[in-house]
Each structure stands twice: as structure tokens, then as C-alpha cells.
Design a protein around this motif. Structure first.
Motif, PDB file in Angstrom:
ATOM      1  N   VAL A   1       0.765  -1.286   0.163  1.00 28.39           N
ATOM      2  CA  VAL A   1      -0.189  -0.009  -0.034  1.00 28.39           C
ATOM      3  C   VAL A   1       0.747   1.383   0.063  1.00 28.39           C
ATOM      4  N   TYR A   2       1.913   1.369   0.947  1.00 28.07           N
ATOM      5  CA  TYR A   2       2.803   2.486   1.000  1.00 28.07           C
ATOM      6  C   TYR A   2       3.448   2.543  -0.639  1.00 28.07           C
ATOM      7  N   TRP A   3       3.853   1.699  -1.047  1.00 23.88           N
ATOM      8  CA  TRP A   3       4.574   1.537  -2.166  1.00 23.88           C
ATOM      9  C   TRP A   3       3.622   2.181  -3.379  1.00 23.88           C
ATOM     10  N   VAL A   4       2.552   1.727  -3.607  1.00 26.60           N
ATOM     11  CA  VAL A   4       1.386   1.927  -4.549  1.00 26.60           C
ATOM     12  C   VAL A   4       1.192   3.595  -4.389  1.00 26.60           C
ATOM     13  N   LYS A   5       0.805   3.951  -3.155  1.00 24.40           N
ATOM     14  CA  LYS A   5       0.876   5.452  -2.757  1.00 24.40           C
ATOM     15  C   LYS A   5       1.951   6.093  -3.393  1.00 24.40           C
ATOM     16  N   GLY A   6       3.162   5.799  -3.030  1.00 24.87           N
ATOM     17  CA  GLY A   6       4.547   6.503  -3.464  1.00 24.87           C
ATOM     18  C   GLY A   6       4.158   6.418  -5.039  1.00 24.87           C
TER      19      GLY A   6
ATOM     20  N   ASP B   1       6.716   8.633  -6.681  1.00 24.48           N
ATOM     21  CA  ASP B   1       7.697   8.454  -5.978  1.00 24.48           C
ATOM     22  C   ASP B   1       7.843   6.959  -5.932  1.00 24.48           C
ATOM     23  N   LEU B   2       9.123   6.632  -6.789  1.00 27.71           N
ATOM     24  CA  LEU B   2       9.054   5.082  -6.720  1.00 27.71           C
ATOM     25  C   LEU B   2      10.259   4.563  -5.747  1.00 27.71           C
ATOM     26  N   GLY B   3      10.197   5.407  -4.783  1.00 25.47           N
ATOM     27  CA  GLY B   3      11.336   4.954  -3.680  1.00 25.47           C
ATOM     28  C   GLY B   3      12.723   5.708  -3.794  1.00 25.47           C
ATOM     29  N   GLU B   4      13.550   4.919  -3.061  1.00 26.25           N
ATOM     30  CA  GLU B   4      14.894   5.422  -2.953  1.00 26.25           C
ATOM     31  C   GLU B   4      15.845   4.213  -3.384  1.00 26.25           C
ATOM     32  N   SER B   5      16.768   4.154  -3.839  1.00 24.01           N
ATOM     33  CA  SER B   5      17.794   2.972  -4.186  1.00 24.01           C
ATOM     34  C   SER B   5      18.298   2.599  -2.647  1.00 24.01           C
TER      35      SER B   5
ATOM     36  N   PRO C   1      17.060   8.606  -5.479  1.00 23.95           N
ATOM     37  CA  PRO C   1      15.687   8.335  -5.699  1.00 23.95           C
ATOM     38  C   PRO C   1      15.573   7.435  -7.162  1.00 23.95           C
ATOM     39  N   VAL C   2      14.591   6.360  -7.156  1.00 24.74           N
ATOM     40  CA  VAL C   2      14.663   5.575  -8.321  1.00 24.74           C
ATOM     41  C   VAL C   2      14.236   6.266  -9.578  1.00 24.74           C
ATOM     42  N   LYS C   3      13.541   7.283  -9.390  1.00 22.21           N
ATOM     43  CA  LYS C   3      12.854   8.415 -10.365  1.00 22.21           C
ATOM     44  C   LYS C   3      14.183   8.779 -11.192  1.00 22.21           C
ATOM     45  N   ASP C   4      15.006   9.221 -10.199  1.00 27.01           N
ATOM     46  CA  ASP C   4      15.903   9.915 -10.904  1.00 27.01           C
ATOM     47  C   ASP C   4      16.935   9.105 -11.641  1.00 27.01           C
ATOM     48  N   LEU C   5      17.387   7.643 -11.067  1.00 28.47           N
ATOM     49  CA  LEU C   5      17.869   6.688 -11.932  1.00 28.47           C
ATOM     50  C   LEU C   5      17.206   6.447 -13.211  1.00 28.47           C
ATOM     51  N   ILE C   6      15.826   6.301 -13.214  1.00 28.58           N
ATOM     52  CA  ILE C   6      15.316   6.034 -14.311  1.00 28.58           C
ATOM     53  C   ILE C   6      15.320   7.076 -15.377  1.00 28.58           C
ATOM     54  N   LEU C   7      15.102   8.216 -14.973  1.00 29.93           N
ATOM     55  CA  LEU C   7      15.282   9.434 -15.897  1.00 29.93           C
ATOM     56  C   LEU C   7      16.590   9.491 -16.484  1.00 29.93           C
TER      57      LEU C   7
ATOM     58  N   ARG D   1      20.606  -6.549  -4.674  1.00 33.49           N
ATOM     59  CA  ARG D   1      19.500  -6.752  -3.978  1.00 33.49           C
ATOM     60  C   ARG D   1      18.640  -5.388  -3.626  1.00 33.49           C
ATOM     61  N   ASP D   2      18.762  -4.623  -4.606  1.00 33.76           N
ATOM     62  CA  ASP D   2      18.304  -3.286  -4.637  1.00 33.76           C
ATOM     63  C   ASP D   2      16.662  -3.239  -4.965  1.00 33.76           C
ATOM     64  N   TYR D   3      15.888  -3.676  -4.178  1.00 34.07           N
ATOM     65  CA  TYR D   3      14.428  -3.919  -4.309  1.00 34.07           C
ATOM     66  C   TYR D   3      13.859  -2.847  -5.200  1.00 34.07           C
ATOM     67  N   ALA D   4      14.033  -1.665  -4.613  1.00 32.43           N
ATOM     68  CA  ALA D   4      13.440  -0.428  -4.946  1.00 32.43           C
ATOM     69  C   ALA D   4      13.673  -0.144  -6.517  1.00 32.43           C
ATOM     70  N   VAL D   5      15.156  -0.236  -6.731  1.00 35.61           N
ATOM     71  CA  VAL D   5      15.238  -0.304  -8.275  1.00 35.61           C
ATOM     72  C   VAL D   5      14.648  -1.268  -9.336  1.00 35.61           C
ATOM     73  N   VAL D   6      14.642  -2.452  -8.730  1.00 34.75           N
ATOM     74  CA  VAL D   6      13.944  -3.437  -9.449  1.00 34.75           C
ATOM     75  C   VAL D   6      12.755  -3.268  -9.848  1.00 34.75           C
ATOM     76  N   GLN D   7      11.864  -2.950  -8.558  1.00 34.73           N
ATOM     77  CA  GLN D   7      10.334  -2.526  -8.779  1.00 34.73           C
ATOM     78  C   GLN D   7      10.155  -1.568  -9.598  1.00 34.73           C
ATOM     79  N   GLY D   8      10.816  -0.350  -9.408  1.00 35.35           N
ATOM     80  CA  GLY D   8      10.668   0.827 -10.464  1.00 35.35           C
ATOM     81  C   GLY D   8      10.926   0.475 -11.866  1.00 35.35           C
ATOM     82  N   VAL D   9      12.024  -0.228 -12.259  1.00 38.39           N
ATOM     83  CA  VAL D   9      12.616  -0.554 -13.514  1.00 38.39           C
ATOM     84  C   VAL D   9      11.433  -1.502 -14.245  1.00 38.39           C
ATOM     85  N   VAL D  10      11.082  -2.572 -13.375  1.00 38.72           N
ATOM     86  CA  VAL D  10      10.035  -3.473 -13.926  1.00 38.72           C
ATOM     87  C   VAL D  10       8.807  -2.848 -14.175  1.00 38.72           C
ATOM     88  N   LEU D  11       8.334  -1.988 -13.253  1.00 39.26           N
ATOM     89  CA  LEU D  11       7.034  -1.076 -13.392  1.00 39.26           C
ATOM     90  C   LEU D  11       7.138  -0.189 -14.762  1.00 39.26           C
ATOM     91  N   VAL D  12       8.155   0.444 -14.774  1.00 39.26           N
ATOM     92  CA  VAL D  12       8.195   1.285 -16.194  1.00 39.26           C
ATOM     93  C   VAL D  12       7.985   0.542 -17.190  1.00 39.26           C
TER      94      VAL D  12
END
Length: 313
Positions: free
Chosen positions: A66-71, A76-80, A86-92, A277-288
Motif C-alpha cells: 500500500v505504501y509503495w502504490v501510494k508513492g 515517488d518510486l522510492g530510493e535506491s 531516488p529511483v525516479k532519478d535513476l530511471i530518468l 538486492r536493490d528492491y526499489a530499483v528492481v520494482q521501479g524499472v520493471v514497473l516502467v
């Protein structure tokens, strides 16, 4: 048209929800504990507890989701967990590189694959047909890493025409950028062009045997008009589907090709995130990536309607 678009957009919502649940659930299967990794070699229990609390790793999975979806909904995709960025900055940072490489690769694939497929179908049984099929067999059978190494050896080492590796942004120097990405784009586009050629040939052969093609020829239409205006337009539907899927694959990152040519794209980002094992980055990249797939499928459906008037009803 608007009704069709609205219906497809409504179908995307549950799809994205299912994808988000799947992404969040599967990342739990990654080996290791990110809190232990971030705690360092000493692994102080107090530090580990603080890390778990800071990143909500001590919460139940539904609460974390729930917290992840809200972000995500707020951008906000979280922080590495590894480099504290920020994962968003890495993706951009990585996304423009991958988009440029994928766009160049798909353009090369479409130009070569569709052209070869049409020629092969129109010239069925001739030397042109055999040459196109030989090209398709070569493209499918040739490993990308081997072709990349051979291109570097020929055009960079022997001839000195192109840089062997590295990346330069289009904004910095568009000529240097194209020179640095043309070889990896050709490597990626080569295999896709072979697949597109086979599908285009099969679709064209089926369309060329249709009654309306015989009628068009009986009316005395110019053969070029029959091929390009009537036959190719109706044969493009399966090619559009395949092209959209292949473009989505390219946007997800071509790991081997990016490694060979030292391209800092999505492929390297996701591999590094999995190993760290950087969960936030994996989640952000796969979601995009998943969102890109869904968007490309929507655009493909719209292209069907624009190309084939019969589907507009």
C-alpha cells in the motif's frame, strides 16, 4: 474511435493493478535481506532494526504494498537501497539512452524487415525470395554478442570509422551520439528484422491470394499500387503487433548488447539492481517496463483501426 479508446483505457486499469501486485510479490523472491546488505560488515542489530523501520521492511507485505502504490501514484518510486538516490532519478537518467537505442534499432528493423518481406512475397520462388529467406535465417541464427564483437573489430579496429564503445547524448553532440549507437542499434535491429521479414512475407503471401487483390489487378491498376496500397496495408496488422512487442523488449533493456558496447541503459541498471538486492530499483524499472509494454499494445490497437477501416465499425 473515442469509444474504442475509452474501452481500452478502462481495460488497462485492472491490468496495471495486477502487474503491480505481481512485481511487488516477485521481488520478495530475490535472495538475501536488503537490511543486512545495507548494514555493512558489522551487522549491528540496532542498525539493522533502524533500517527495517526506515524502509518499512518490518511491516507486513500488504502494508508495504500500500505504501509503495501510494508513492508510485504520487510519482515517488522510492530510493535506491544501495546508493541512496531516488529511483525516479535513476530511471530518468537511463531511460533516454534506452529509448534512443531502441528507437534506432526498431527503425532499422522495420526498414530492412518489411522491405525484405514484401520483396520476398512479391518475387516468390525467385533469387530475391531465396536471398531474403537466407538473410532471415542468418539474422535469427547469429548471436548478438558475436555480431557486436565482429562489428567492433571491423568498423572500429580495422577501419576506424566508429567508436568501439561508450555513449554520448544527443543533446551534447548528435553526430557523436549516432556514431556511438549505430552499431549496437544494428545488432539489436538485425535479429528483429529477420523475424519481421518472415511475418511480413507470410502475411503478404496470404493477402496476395485474396479475391480483392485479383479484382484490383483485373481492373488494370498499376502493380505498385496493388502491392503498396491494397496488399501491404492489409498485411501490416500482424507486423504492427510484433513490432510493438519487440519495441517493448528493447525498452526493457538489451543486457548483452549494452555490456559489449558499454551503453549505460536499462539493461545494466536492472542487472546491477538484482545483484545488489536493490528492491526499489528492481520494482521501479520493471514497473516502467511493464507500463511501456501496455502503452505500446494500446498504440498498436489504435494503429490497427487507422490502417484497416473495416475495424472502425
Amino acid at each position: 474511435m473515442l469509444t474504442f479508446l475509452a474501452r481500452r483505457l478502462l481495460q488497462i486499469i485492472p491490468t496495471l493493478f495486477f502487474v503491480s501486485v505481481l512485481i511487488f510479490s516477485l521481488q520478495q523472491l530475490l535472495p538475501g535481506d536488503p537490511a543486512l546488505v545495507m548494514a555493512g560488515e558489522e551487522k549491528d542489530p540496532a542498525v539493522i532494526a533502524q533500517i527495517r523501520q526506515q524502509y518499512r521492511l518490518d511491516q507486513p507485505l500488504p502494508v508495504q504494498y500500500v505504501y509503495w502504490v501510494k508513492g508510485v501514484l504520487s510519482g515517488d518510486l522510492g530510493e535506491s537501497l544501495r546508493i541512496k538516490v531516488p529511483v525516479k532519478d535513476l530511471i530518468l537518467q537511463k531511460l533516454p539512452v534506452t529509448i534512443q537505442l531502441a528507437t534506432m534499432a526498431i527503425i532499422i528493423a522495420l526498414l530492412i524487415g518489411i522491405t525484405a518481406g514484401i520483396i520476398s512475397a512479391v518475387k516468390k520462388g525467385t533469387v530475391w525470395d531465396y536471398a531474403a529467406n537466407l538473410f532471415a535465417l542468418w539474422g535469427i541464427s547469429t548471436p548478438n554478442f558475436w555480431l557486436g564483437i565482429m562489428l567492433i573489430f571491423l568498423f572500429s579496429i580495422k577501419l576506424g570509422w566508429l567508436p568501439p564503445s561508450g555513449y554520448v547524448s544527443l543533446a551534447e553532440d548528435w553526430r557523436a551520439s549516432l556514431a556511438a549507437t549505430i552499431m549496437p542499434a544494428f545488432v539489436l535491429g538485425n535479429a528483429i528484422a529477420a523475424i519481421l521479414m518472415r511475418h511480413t512475407r507470410a502475411a503478404m503471401l496470404q493477402v496476395l491470394e485474396s479475391d480483392y487483390i485479383r479484382t484490383a489487378r483485373a481492373k488494370g491498376l498499376v502493380e505498385r499500387s496493388v502491392i503498396l496500397k491494397h496488399a501491404m496495408r492489409n498485411a501490416l496488422t500482424p507486423v504492427i503487433t510484433l513490432g510493438a512487442l519487440e519495441l517493448g523488449t528493447l525498452l526493457s533493456g538489451a543486457v548483452l548488447t549494452e555490456q559489449i558496447f558499454t551503453i549505460p541503459g536499462f539493461g545494466k541498471l536492472i542487472v546491477d539492481a538484482v545483484f545488489n538486492r536493490d528492491y526499489a530499483v528492481v520494482q521501479g524499472v520493471v514497473l516502467v517496463t511493464a507500463t511501456a509494454y501496455i502503452t505500446l499494445n494500446l498504440l498498436a490497437d489504435l494503429a490497427y483501426v487507422l490502417i484497416n477501416p473495416r475495424l472502425r465499425s
